[in-house]
Design a protein around this motif. Sequence first.
Motif: not given
Length: 129
Positions: A89-107
């Motif tokens: 989870p530390e990748i969310i802290s260090t790089d929230p926009y590229t490696t630290g994304w959470l989900l992809e959804i079909q909108a």
Amino acid sequence: MSLEYPENLRYTDSHEYVELTANIAKVGVSAFAVDQLGDIVFVDLPEVGDEIVKGSAFGTIESVKAVEDLKAPMSGTVTKRNDAAIDAPEIISTDPYTTGWLLEIQATDPSELNATFSAAEYRAKVEGA
């Protein structure tokens, strides 16, 4: 501290971001949220195939300071989740926009994006600019 808010993303009141490409929405938490939370130690995300509903909690993010619900910026079906963020989870802290994304959804309704903020609007909201 100067935080980044990429222009190609849209932002929510609850500090998630969304990047919509065709009908696929990539979802994560903003640099502001990361800054407020501090060191992120755990994230709980839905399974691929789960339905999420705009404005509803789809998981939790835990830091040394707090546990917060993650709120869906759009409704849809989870097509991918970032298991790397669950495992480290530390990748969310260090790089929230590229490696630290959470989900992809079909909108299910891309017009839901209209209720989100542009980068400039979000920056003004969180930084009082």
